[in-house]
Design a protein around this motif. Structure first.
Motif, PDB file in Angstrom:
ATOM      1  N   LYS A  75      14.377  39.896  78.448  1.00 42.54           N
ATOM      2  CA  LYS A  75      14.445  38.835  77.455  1.00 42.54           C
ATOM      3  C   LYS A  75      15.653  39.094  76.568  1.00 42.54           C
ATOM      4  CE  LYS A  75      10.688  37.055  75.700  1.00 42.54           C
ATOM      5  NZ  LYS A  75      11.008  35.643  75.938  1.00 42.54           N
ATOM      6  N   VAL A 117      19.074  24.654  72.504  1.00 41.50           N
ATOM      7  CA  VAL A 117      17.817  24.019  72.096  1.00 41.50           C
ATOM      8  C   VAL A 117      17.713  23.999  70.576  1.00 41.50           C
ATOM      9  CG1 VAL A 117      15.315  24.309  72.101  1.00 41.50           C
ATOM     10  CG2 VAL A 117      16.601  24.606  74.216  1.00 41.50           C
ATOM     11  N   MET A 137       8.579  36.824  62.125  1.00 46.67           N
ATOM     12  CA  MET A 137       9.574  35.856  61.681  1.00 46.67           C
ATOM     13  C   MET A 137       9.042  34.429  61.564  1.00 46.67           C
ATOM     14  SD  MET A 137      12.015  36.026  64.952  1.00 46.67           S
ATOM     15  CE  MET A 137      12.799  34.595  64.291  1.00 46.67           C
ATOM     16  N   TRP A 166      18.215  31.977  73.536  1.00 51.54           N
ATOM     17  CA  TRP A 166      17.529  32.976  74.357  1.00 51.54           C
ATOM     18  C   TRP A 166      17.881  32.767  75.820  1.00 51.54           C
ATOM     19  CZ3 TRP A 166      14.986  28.468  73.111  1.00 51.54           C
ATOM     20  CH2 TRP A 166      14.378  27.783  74.164  1.00 51.54           C
ATOM     21  N   TRP A 178      20.287  30.174  67.034  1.00 55.35           N
ATOM     22  CA  TRP A 178      19.658  31.212  67.849  1.00 55.35           C
ATOM     23  C   TRP A 178      19.523  30.704  69.277  1.00 55.35           C
ATOM     24  CZ3 TRP A 178      14.913  29.658  69.804  1.00 55.35           C
ATOM     25  CH2 TRP A 178      14.231  28.665  69.091  1.00 55.35           C
ATOM     26  N   PRO A 208      12.841  42.636  70.816  1.00 56.24           N
ATOM     27  CA  PRO A 208      12.564  41.508  69.905  1.00 56.24           C
ATOM     28  C   PRO A 208      12.638  41.888  68.422  1.00 56.24           C
ATOM     29  CG  PRO A 208      10.644  42.016  71.294  1.00 56.24           C
ATOM     30  CD  PRO A 208      11.783  42.787  71.835  1.00 56.24           C
ATOM     31  N   MET A 209      12.371  43.163  68.111  1.00 57.79           N
ATOM     32  CA  MET A 209      12.441  43.551  66.697  1.00 57.79           C
ATOM     33  C   MET A 209      13.869  43.413  66.167  1.00 57.79           C
ATOM     34  SD  MET A 209      10.753  44.339  64.068  1.00 57.79           S
ATOM     35  CE  MET A 209       9.142  45.046  64.458  1.00 57.79           C
ATOM     36  N   ARG A 234      17.776  38.104  62.668  1.00 52.09           N
ATOM     37  CA  ARG A 234      17.712  36.729  62.162  1.00 52.09           C
ATOM     38  C   ARG A 234      17.467  36.712  60.664  1.00 52.09           C
ATOM     39  NH1 ARG A 234      14.339  32.095  65.494  1.00 52.09           N
ATOM     40  NH2 ARG A 234      14.207  30.915  63.562  1.00 52.09           N
ATOM     41  N   LYS A 235      16.579  37.612  60.229  1.00 51.87           N
ATOM     42  CA  LYS A 235      16.288  37.665  58.790  1.00 51.87           C
ATOM     43  C   LYS A 235      17.483  38.170  58.001  1.00 51.87           C
ATOM     44  CE  LYS A 235      11.291  38.025  58.597  1.00 51.87           C
ATOM     45  NZ  LYS A 235      10.149  38.765  58.068  1.00 51.87           N
ATOM     46  N   LYS A 276      13.608  46.929  59.344  1.00 50.29           N
ATOM     47  CA  LYS A 276      12.856  46.210  58.306  1.00 50.29           C
ATOM     48  C   LYS A 276      13.345  46.584  56.906  1.00 50.29           C
ATOM     49  CE  LYS A 276       8.513  45.460  60.719  1.00 50.29           C
ATOM     50  NZ  LYS A 276       7.077  45.753  60.763  1.00 50.29           N
ATOM     51  N   TYR A 313      16.072  41.318  67.229  1.00 53.47           N
ATOM     52  CA  TYR A 313      16.303  39.878  67.076  1.00 53.47           C
ATOM     53  C   TYR A 313      15.633  39.356  65.802  1.00 53.47           C
ATOM     54  CZ  TYR A 313      15.496  34.885  67.906  1.00 53.47           C
ATOM     55  OH  TYR A 313      15.395  33.525  67.779  1.00 53.47           O
ATOM     56  N   ALA A 314      14.372  39.686  65.646  1.00 53.71           N
ATOM     57  CA  ALA A 314      13.614  39.170  64.494  1.00 53.71           C
ATOM     58  C   ALA A 314      14.246  39.628  63.181  1.00 53.71           C
ATOM     59  CB  ALA A 314      12.156  39.628  64.579  1.00 53.71           C
ATOM     60  N   ASP A 351      17.163  21.232  65.618  1.00 52.94           N
ATOM     61  CA  ASP A 351      17.420  21.275  64.173  1.00 52.94           C
ATOM     62  C   ASP A 351      18.267  20.098  63.696  1.00 52.94           C
ATOM     63  OD1 ASP A 351      15.870  23.493  63.807  1.00 52.94           O
ATOM     64  OD2 ASP A 351      17.519  24.913  63.750  1.00 52.94           O
ATOM     65  N   THR A 364       5.908  41.261  67.371  1.00 58.28           N
ATOM     66  CA  THR A 364       7.217  41.299  66.713  1.00 58.28           C
ATOM     67  C   THR A 364       7.633  39.906  66.260  1.00 58.28           C
ATOM     68  OG1 THR A 364       7.808  43.094  68.179  1.00 58.28           O
ATOM     69  CG2 THR A 364       9.590  42.074  66.961  1.00 58.28           C
ATOM     70  N   MET A 365       7.435  38.928  67.131  1.00 65.87           N
ATOM     71  CA  MET A 365       7.858  37.569  66.783  1.00 65.87           C
ATOM     72  C   MET A 365       7.060  37.017  65.605  1.00 65.87           C
ATOM     73  SD  MET A 365      10.426  37.033  68.637  1.00 65.87           S
ATOM     74  CE  MET A 365      10.696  35.299  68.291  1.00 65.87           C
ATOM     75  N   SER A 380      10.285  33.116  71.918  1.00 65.32           N
ATOM     76  CA  SER A 380      11.592  33.304  71.299  1.00 65.32           C
ATOM     77  C   SER A 380      11.732  32.622  69.947  1.00 65.32           C
ATOM     78  CB  SER A 380      12.705  32.808  72.226  1.00 65.32           C
ATOM     79  OG  SER A 380      12.992  33.797  73.183  1.00 65.32           O
ATOM     80  N   GLN A 386      17.646  37.755  73.414  1.00 61.45           N
ATOM     81  CA  GLN A 386      17.497  36.879  72.250  1.00 61.45           C
ATOM     82  C   GLN A 386      18.718  37.076  71.369  1.00 61.45           C
ATOM     83  OE1 GLN A 386      13.670  38.836  71.487  1.00 61.45           O
ATOM     84  NE2 GLN A 386      12.771  36.804  71.247  1.00 61.45           N
TER      85      GLN A 386
END
Lengths: 106, 355
Positions: free
Chosen positions: B279, B244, A74, B272, B270, B322-323, B329-330, B351, B325-326, B249, A70-71, A45, B281
């Protein structure tokens, strides 16, 4: 047991014997390898355990699955052909001698 | 909880790591009080420890239910520490009846583990829907369906009035409707509260947590705080995060501040949650959202829910995706605000929205 070496950009090396079954993110954080955080504990994650695998070990470290792939989009330092999330590499006798490079931000 | 990892693999760092780094540790030692004027803390055994800078990482504690309704009976558990897991784990045996109070992440993740181990599980949620406080309706719907398909009895808008007992041990619960449920054990997962008593007693400003500024400094310039116990201002609002990411951080930030760096806390939150093979996220914070957009996933059991506030993208829940999520995030991290139509259209490559 597998003897694993992490190499940093400034030329430092950390080498340790890692017990079979442990993943290499755990091994890195336990041995204070810089840049390897492993914040999510290895559940794919966070992408904070990014490493580059020495080319000659790519085959033995196995396939990158879809989630890991995928992860890897990032990571802090941009991925390369030999990028892996080290929580997905599990210590085993056939990885004895494995060399990993630690990505470091410019 | 699932027994998949041995105890020593659950720690963030092994014990010897601290001494290797030149960090002294005093475990099993309770701090009685902080004396900011003297810059000292006093332990329960009466030792004085002087400090130049002090960092409070006191965390949060799970709410419990009052003894009057059976909250302290044997067989009623909370879930926070390894000790909580070790206390409950021997009871996790196939066929036993687990009653879970609270349909948040703690309750739902425990339900998933319990079903895998063959327990019978009922989840009671007082609100109209599970995850109501933290997620949009579509995300609640997804997880309700997921749990029901795994045989969990999820009951929303359902209030428990008291636990029933036999010989001091819980054996069930009574609902507001009058219905009685049987249970062999109970997990209470109804949220937590920041551990602020030391800080309050030391005179530090507290407001739903130890109030800190963007460098994690409290109202006393020599005292910092990090993690679940803190509250901080984000987008003009004082918030508290139990996660977490926030703990790691903020901890990292304090270390850099104390080392003399000029940094402030800007990290994108973020989260999870792993339940069964799903999953979840989450990137960003959905606080104050006024619109959600569903984006179909790449597989039948995947989707993502995108949160907007005044037409600005603020967060995404990605389920088996997950894509999303990734890229979420960006996109959010870069302060970009793709339109709802772009997000909803599965033919738009996420993307392409990053740049």
């Amino acid at each position: 047991m597998a003897f694993i070496t992490w190499k940093t950009k400034d030329g430092n090396e950390i080498s340790v014997d890692v017990k079979d079954g442990l993943n290499l993110m755990e091994a890195a954080t336990a041995n204070n390898v810089p840049q390897i955080e492993g914040e999510c504990g290895g559940c794919l994650s966070c992408a904070t355990c990014h490493v580059f695998v020495d080319d000659q070990w790519l085959e033995k470290t196995g396939e990158v699955d879809e989630i890991e792939d995928t992860m890897l989009e990032m990571t802090d330092v941009e991925r390369q052909h030999n990028s892996r999330l080290s929580c997905q590499i599990i210590a085993a006798p056939d990885l004895d001698g494995l060399v990993l490079f630690v990505p470091e931000p410019e | 909880m699932s027994g998949e990892l041995e105890r020593e693999r659950l720690f963030i760092r092994p014990e010897q790591w601290y001494s290797n780094q030149g960090i002294s540790t005093l475990f099993s030692t309770r701090v009685e009080a902080i004396y900011p004027a003297e810059k000292q803390v006093i332990t329960e055994s009466g030792d004085n420890i002087a400090y130049e800078k002090l960092l409070l990482c006191t965390g949060s504690s799970p709410h419990t239910l009052p003894a009057e309704i059976g909250g302290k009976l044997k067989g009623v558990y909370i879930l926070r520490s390894i000790a909580d897991v070790e206390a409950m784990q021997p009871e996790f045996q196939a066929g036993r009846k687990l009653l879970i109070i609270g349909g948040g992440y703690i309750g739902l993740e425990t339900a998933a583990v319990a079903r895998k181990l063959g327990l019978k599980v009922i989840v009671l949620e007082m609100a109209k829907r599970i995850l109501q406080r933290v997620a949009a309706r579509e995300t609640s719907d997804f997880f309700r369906q997921l749990h029901r398909s795994h045989g969990v009895d999820i009951r929303e808008s359902t209030q428990m009035t008291r636990f029933t007992e036999q010989a001091g041990r819980v054996n069930g619960a009574e609902l507001a409707s009058g219905e009685k449920l049987e249970a062999d054990l109970v997990l209470v997962g109804i949220g937590g509260t920041p551990n602020t008593s030391l800080a309050e007693q030391a005179g530090l400003d507290c407001e739903n947590g130890i109030a800190v500024n963007e460098t994690c400094q409290t109202s006393n310039p020599d005292i910092y705080a990090a993690g679940d116990c803190t509250s901080f201002v984000r987008n003009g609002q004082r918030i508290r995060l139990e996660s977490v990411q926030n703990a790691a951080d903020q901890g990292n930030l304090v270390a850099r501040v104390l080392a003399g760096e000029q940094v402030s806390y800007q990290a994108l939150p973020w989260f999870w949650s792993d339940q069964y093979d799903c999953k979840l996220q989450i990137a960003g914070l959905n606080i104050g959202y006024d619109q959600t957009v569903r984006r179909a996933g790449s597989k039948p059991d995947s989707q993502s829910i995108w949160y907007y506030r005044e037409n600005r993208l603020i967060a995404v829940d990605a389920m088996n995706e997950p894509m999303a999520y990734a890229m979420g995030r960006k996109i959010i991290g870069a302060g970009l605000h793709p339109s709802q139509a772009q997000i909803a259209d599965p033919n738009v490559d996420l993307k392409s929205l990053v740049n």
